[in-house]
Design a protein around this motif. Structure first.
Motif, PDB file in Angstrom:
ATOM      1  N   PRO A 289       0.800  -1.232   0.000  1.00 38.29           N
ATOM      2  CA  PRO A 289       0.000   0.000   0.000  1.00 38.29           C
ATOM      3  C   PRO A 289       0.832   1.281   0.000  1.00 38.29           C
ATOM      4  O   PRO A 289       0.281   2.361  -0.076  1.00 38.29           O
ATOM      5  N   GLU A 290       2.145   1.146   0.123  1.00 36.26           N
ATOM      6  CA  GLU A 290       2.978   2.343   0.183  1.00 36.26           C
ATOM      7  C   GLU A 290       3.479   2.712  -1.206  1.00 36.26           C
ATOM      8  O   GLU A 290       4.012   1.879  -1.920  1.00 36.26           O
ATOM      9  N   LYS A 291       3.347   3.983  -1.535  1.00 34.45           N
ATOM     10  CA  LYS A 291       3.750   4.444  -2.857  1.00 34.45           C
ATOM     11  C   LYS A 291       5.258   4.254  -3.020  1.00 34.45           C
ATOM     12  O   LYS A 291       6.041   4.670  -2.164  1.00 34.45           O
ATOM     13  N   ASP A 292       5.632   3.599  -4.127  1.00 32.05           N
ATOM     14  CA  ASP A 292       7.047   3.451  -4.504  1.00 32.05           C
ATOM     15  C   ASP A 292       7.900   2.626  -3.544  1.00 32.05           C
ATOM     16  O   ASP A 292       9.121   2.611  -3.678  1.00 32.05           O
ATOM     17  N   ALA A 293       7.303   1.959  -2.595  1.00 31.34           N
ATOM     18  CA  ALA A 293       8.123   1.178  -1.671  1.00 31.34           C
ATOM     19  C   ALA A 293       8.696  -0.049  -2.372  1.00 31.34           C
ATOM     20  O   ALA A 293       9.858  -0.389  -2.214  1.00 31.34           O
ATOM     21  N   LEU A 294       7.876  -0.713  -3.162  1.00 34.69           N
ATOM     22  CA  LEU A 294       8.345  -1.872  -3.928  1.00 34.69           C
ATOM     23  C   LEU A 294       8.143  -1.583  -5.414  1.00 34.69           C
ATOM     24  O   LEU A 294       7.190  -0.903  -5.790  1.00 34.69           O
ATOM     25  N   LYS A 295       9.055  -2.101  -6.212  1.00 35.69           N
ATOM     26  CA  LYS A 295       8.964  -1.813  -7.646  1.00 35.69           C
ATOM     27  C   LYS A 295       9.363  -3.034  -8.458  1.00 35.69           C
ATOM     28  O   LYS A 295      10.198  -3.821  -8.022  1.00 35.69           O
ATOM     29  N   ILE A 296       8.777  -3.134  -9.652  1.00 38.91           N
ATOM     30  CA  ILE A 296       9.292  -4.093 -10.622  1.00 38.91           C
ATOM     31  C   ILE A 296      10.372  -3.354 -11.383  1.00 38.91           C
ATOM     32  O   ILE A 296      10.111  -2.280 -11.937  1.00 38.91           O
ATOM     33  N   GLY A 297      11.579  -3.884 -11.390  1.00 36.22           N
ATOM     34  CA  GLY A 297      12.650  -3.210 -12.116  1.00 36.22           C
ATOM     35  C   GLY A 297      13.119  -4.047 -13.289  1.00 36.22           C
ATOM     36  O   GLY A 297      13.079  -5.285 -13.251  1.00 36.22           O
ATOM     37  N   PHE A 298      13.522  -3.382 -14.359  1.00 32.91           N
ATOM     38  CA  PHE A 298      14.180  -4.079 -15.455  1.00 32.91           C
ATOM     39  C   PHE A 298      15.439  -3.293 -15.753  1.00 32.91           C
ATOM     40  O   PHE A 298      15.368  -2.121 -16.114  1.00 32.91           O
ATOM     41  N   LEU A 299      16.590  -3.924 -15.564  1.00 32.13           N
ATOM     42  CA  LEU A 299      17.869  -3.213 -15.588  1.00 32.13           C
ATOM     43  C   LEU A 299      17.754  -2.023 -14.643  1.00 32.13           C
ATOM     44  O   LEU A 299      17.454  -2.205 -13.486  1.00 32.13           O
ATOM     45  N   LYS A 300      17.942  -0.796 -15.148  1.00 33.39           N
ATOM     46  CA  LYS A 300      17.890   0.333 -14.212  1.00 33.39           C
ATOM     47  C   LYS A 300      16.549   1.040 -14.212  1.00 33.39           C
ATOM     48  O   LYS A 300      16.328   1.972 -13.449  1.00 33.39           O
ATOM     49  N   SER A 301      15.637   0.622 -15.090  1.00 32.58           N
ATOM     50  CA  SER A 301      14.364   1.335 -15.151  1.00 32.58           C
ATOM     51  C   SER A 301      13.306   0.644 -14.297  1.00 32.58           C
ATOM     52  O   SER A 301      13.439  -0.516 -13.933  1.00 32.58           O
ATOM     53  N   THR A 302      12.265   1.400 -13.980  1.00 32.38           N
ATOM     54  CA  THR A 302      11.169   0.862 -13.194  1.00 32.38           C
ATOM     55  C   THR A 302      10.000   0.577 -14.122  1.00 32.38           C
ATOM     56  O   THR A 302       9.561   1.453 -14.856  1.00 32.38           O
ATOM     57  N   ILE A 303       9.492  -0.656 -14.059  1.00 34.34           N
ATOM     58  CA  ILE A 303       8.352  -0.985 -14.914  1.00 34.34           C
ATOM     59  C   ILE A 303       7.056  -0.594 -14.218  1.00 34.34           C
ATOM     60  O   ILE A 303       6.199   0.044 -14.791  1.00 34.34           O
ATOM     61  N   ALA A 304       6.939  -0.994 -12.938  1.00 31.85           N
ATOM     62  CA  ALA A 304       5.715  -0.639 -12.209  1.00 31.85           C
ATOM     63  C   ALA A 304       6.039  -0.493 -10.727  1.00 31.85           C
ATOM     64  O   ALA A 304       6.652  -1.376 -10.145  1.00 31.85           O
ATOM     65  N   PRO A 305       5.641   0.622 -10.129  1.00 35.05           N
ATOM     66  CA  PRO A 305       5.842   0.789  -8.691  1.00 35.05           C
ATOM     67  C   PRO A 305       4.573   0.410  -7.927  1.00 35.05           C
ATOM     68  O   PRO A 305       3.504   0.289  -8.513  1.00 35.05           O
ATOM     69  N   SER A 306       4.704   0.242  -6.643  1.00 33.24           N
ATOM     70  CA  SER A 306       3.520  -0.020  -5.823  1.00 33.24           C
ATOM     71  C   SER A 306       2.812   1.301  -5.553  1.00 33.24           C
ATOM     72  O   SER A 306       3.446   2.319  -5.339  1.00 33.24           O
ATOM     73  N   THR A 307       1.493   1.274  -5.616  1.00 36.10           N
ATOM     74  CA  THR A 307       0.713   2.460  -5.250  1.00 36.10           C
ATOM     75  C   THR A 307      -0.516   2.002  -4.471  1.00 36.10           C
ATOM     76  O   THR A 307      -0.866   0.830  -4.484  1.00 36.10           O
ATOM     77  N   TYR A 308      -1.159   2.947  -3.834  1.00 38.89           N
ATOM     78  CA  TYR A 308      -2.345   2.581  -3.057  1.00 38.89           C
ATOM     79  C   TYR A 308      -3.492   2.163  -3.979  1.00 38.89           C
ATOM     80  O   TYR A 308      -4.248   1.255  -3.670  1.00 38.89           O
ATOM     81  N   THR A 309      -3.594   2.806  -5.144  1.00 39.75           N
ATOM     82  CA  THR A 309      -4.657   2.443  -6.088  1.00 39.75           C
ATOM     83  C   THR A 309      -4.467   1.004  -6.571  1.00 39.75           C
ATOM     84  O   THR A 309      -5.422   0.242  -6.668  1.00 39.75           O
TER      85      THR A 309
END
Lengths: 331, 445
Positions: A289-309
């Motif tokens: 539920p925390e924004k940006d606390a966990l993320k899917i990463g590919f190399l150095k980029s972020t594919i999807a971060p965690s958000t409350y929505t």
């Protein structure tokens, strides 16, 4: 779409159809010269028509017959495995593998029936890691053993060929998927050894069915492929990232993790969460539920971060629009 | 339900004395509420949606009547002392949850008769309320749930047991171990049974699911409001804190609806650039002991109405942003998982300093650091009510953390009285002036 599980389901269905049934549409063995594609996921040789080989099968097969050419035939499969593994890590287990997909389907059924799952204790978790190693050592020793001329195991080579495939629950499942129902759970009693292997196969299948019904992703914690992919998890391009400072340690990730990875909850310093047990299913990312606390990463980029929505979309409690009648009025 | 036995702590007041106290309390509270709302209304571009919360903020107004009506029809009211009590169960059982906290100055003097003045005034004031039963929300409670967190609350509710039945809850002090989780889950299950017994209604899986949905929506609304505070100043800190605090006793669904309306208005205001203060106003983060409506509004009033002015853009109070910030994360809708989800939500992410671990209360430091980053904080005000040892003792740790990032912090200790207002005002102004010079200097270099 916010729900990662839905993407995963799409990927799993497609991979299931490709791995299991594409062969029957006439597409055989993706290959380049003599080199057949090797997948780091279960693409079983008990299926008559298939597009690629399972890495564990290839390893056993080539170890068993590779004495003469000094095991050089293993080089291509290993390169193929490492390349695919380095790109996706253990996401192969959760996003592609048909055996994993069947476990997920079983979990869906269990959820629908509202039966609680069983979590492994720390000791059992450790034991599952040991059994992975046991399987790997077993399959290497027997495979190498039956390939060495004049070695005593050579005499049993027809009974012990493909030592792990014989007892892998995938054997029964793929025989069924291939439509050869008469051969499912068949025990050959020609010699004592074949009988033993046969009964072990039956036992492992029963174990798979029973544990899958109550424990999430149980087979993924025992699969020998997971050992090799687990190491590649540490360097894979696709990764699970965490911003420790944003973590409130609410424990939702730990509770929703199908393979009970503790690191995702405990780690606050390291950015990359890469235990070998993590199957990169990203259930934790969508449930955080925390924004940006966990993320899917590919190399150095972020594919999807965690958000409350995303969390609201993914949590098991359905969020309806508008006002809900207070339970007091229902009583 | 435990029966009320002979008084162990509280002196028995005669009916006249009680009556007198009740009248005096009503007058003083209504004055204080009116005065504070008056001050908040003076803020330029105050959102219109705040009018609803102003109404709810009156302890002798609309909401009191509503609860009395429900009670007259046989409804139950369950009071709770800390944010550790799962209101999902109370909602699912069809009862009304009310958080009992006391931000009233006058009853604290009454409490002095029972406990020494060294005790934190929140607790003293609560004990004073229990003595003369002046506070309508406390009076209406059928039972009080007391999670044993800090020493003050633990013993304070023991004293209140003379007037009310109390259900104690044992909060584990080290929260992230397996046995603590199990220990807490057992308490949650026990509490569920107690609530079922009191209300005579079974808390079913569906009831729990609906209740979780209700609180998740409330959490969503609360987070939406907090997110808006990250940007330009569209709402004053006092208004936001009042909104958060009204969830203590308001109907949670109506509260959600109204908070969302407020957010809609604030979004519009942000677009039209109608700000409550100049954009250069120092952005303040408040943390420490809870600031409770209405009398504790002393400090935020001084900050936001002072010259120079500060703007509270974030807070880390168990009476503010943290009230319904955390979410119940249900993974599977089985009863077991829902129970663990509810149990974990109330303890695991909580940053109350009553918790410790091998790394101390690191979660709180991390949370504060994140808040400072996200809300672009210029300075921190560490609010400690005298007697609140847990917050006071964590000050040094936070100070050392903030020294690294060069964020100034001001330690403000105060009491439940207005006597130190002048002094705080002078010191607060000096702090704010320092912040302004510092930001100017930072801009220069």
């Amino acid at each position: 779409m916010l729900k990662i599980t839905r993407w995963k389901l799409v990927s799993q269905i497609l991979s299931f159809l490709i791995i299991v049934y594409l062969g029957y549409l006439g597409i055989r063995m993706v290959q380049w010269h003599n080199f057949i594609l090797v997948l780091p996921t279960l693409s079983c040789h008990f299926l008559d028509q298939r597009i690629a080989n399972c890495f564990i099968y290839v390893v056993q097969d080539l170890l068993g017959s590779g004495w003469k050419d000094k095991y050089t035939t293993l080089i291509f499969p290993i390169i193929c495995f490492v390349i695919l593994g380095v790109i996706f890590g253990r996401a192969w287990c959760s996003w592609v593998c048909p055996i994993g997909f069947i476990q997920d389907l079983s979990t869906r059924l269990r959820k629908y029936l509202k039966i609680s799952h069983y979590s492994l204790s720390e000791d059992l978790k450790k034991a599952s890691v040991y059994s992975k190693w046991f399987f790997v050592i077993y399959l290497i020793i027997i495979s190498v053993g039956i390939g060495i001329p004049h070695f005593f195991l050579k005499a049993y080579q027809y009974d012990l060929i493909l030592p792990f495939c014989q007892i892998c629950p995938g054997k029964q499942i793929y025989t069924m998927l291939g439509g050869r129902f008469s051969q499912v759970l068949r025990v050959d009693t020609i010699t004592t050894l074949t009988a033993v292997m046969g009964y072990l196969a039956v036992a492992s299948f029963i174990f798979y069915v029973v544990t899958t019904a109550f424990i999430r992703r149980m087979w993924c914690r025992l699969c020998p492929m997971a050992i090799f992919l687990g190491y590649l998890n540490k360097i894979s391009f696709l990764s699970l990232r965490k911003e420790g400072k944003r973590c409130t340690k609410c424990g939702i990730c730990l509770r929703s993790c199908p393979v009970q990875v503790k690191e995702v909850y405990e780690e606050k310093e390291k950015e990359r969460i890469d235990p070998s047990t993590c199957i990169l299913c990203y259930r934790c990312v969508e449930m955080c539920p925390e924004k940006d606390a966990l993320k899917i990463g590919f190399l150095k980029s972020t594919i999807a971060p965690s958000t409350y929505t995303r969390f609201l979309k993914s949590t098991a409690v359905k969020i309806t629009k508008g006002k809900r009648r207070m339970p007091v009025e229902q009583n | 339900m435990n029966k009320i036995k002979d008084a162990k702590y509280l002196p028995s007041l005669s009916a006249e004395e009680k009556d007198e106290q009740q009248k005096a309390f009503k007058v003083s509270v209504q004055n204080s509420v009116a005065e504070n709302i008056e001050k908040m209304k003076k803020v330029p571009n105050r959102p219109k949606a705040m009018e609803y919360f102003d109404q709810i903020a009156d302890f002798f107004g609309q909401r009191e009547k509503e609860i009395r009506d429900v009670k007259a029809q046989g409804g139950k009211v369950i009071g709770y002392g800390c944010m550790f009590v799962p209101i999902e169960f109370i909602i699912a059982a069809g009862a009304i949850p009310i958080r009992i906290d006391s931000g009233f100055y006058s009853p604290a003097k009454l409490g002095d008769q029972v406990v020494p003045v060294e005790v934190c005034p929140v607790v003293r004031s609560m004990i004073g309320l229990g003595m003369a039963n002046q506070y309508p929300y406390l009076e209406m409670c059928d039972v009080l749930i007391s999670p044993n967190t800090c020493d003050g609350k633990t013993k304070g509710f023991e004293v209140l047991n003379d007037s009310f039945p109390i259900w104690e809850m044992n909060v584990p002090r080290i929260k992230d171990s397996d046995h603590a989780k199990k220990f807490w889950l057992d308490q949650i299950k026990e509490l569920k049974e107690k609530i079922e017994k009191l209300t005579g209604k079974k808390i079913t899986g569906k009831g729990m699911r609906d209740a979780i949905e209700i609180t998740l929506k409330a959490t969503g609304a609360s987070r939406r409001l907090q997110d808006l505070r990250k940007g330009p100043p569209v709402i004053s800190g006092r208004d936001a804190m009042l909104v958060d605090q009204m969830s203590f006793f308001d109907d949670i669904q109506r509260w959600t609806e109204k908070t969302n309306l407020l957010c809609d208005e604030l979004e519009k205001k942000a677009k039209e650039k109608l700000y409550v203060a100049a954009e250069t106003t120092p952005r303040i983060l408040m943390t420490g002991s809870p600031i409770i409506w209405p009398d504790c509004w002393k400090v935020p009033n001084l900050i936001e109405d002072g010259k120079p002015q500060g703007l509270i853009v974030a807070d880390e109070f168990c009476s503010g942003m943290r009230v319904i910030y955390d979410a119940v994360g249900v993974d599977e809708t089985t009863n077991n998982d829902m129970l663990s989800a509810i149990a974990e939500r109330y303890v695991m992410p909580c940053t109350c300093p009553c918790f410790t671990s091998e790394e101390g209360n690191k979660d709180r430091m991390d949370k504060l650091e994140t808040l400072i980053k996200d809300y672009k904080i210029n300075g921190v005000v560490y609010h400690v009510i005298r007697g609140c040892h847990l917050y006071a003792m964590e000050y040094m740790r936070l100070k050392r953390v903030l020294e690294k990032t060069n964020i100034p912090m001001y330690y403000l200790d105060t009491e439940y009285s207005r006597e130190d207002s002048g002094q705080i005002k002078t010191r607060m102004e000096a702090f704010l002036e320092m912040l302004i010079t510092k930001t100017e200097n930072d801009d220069l270099y």
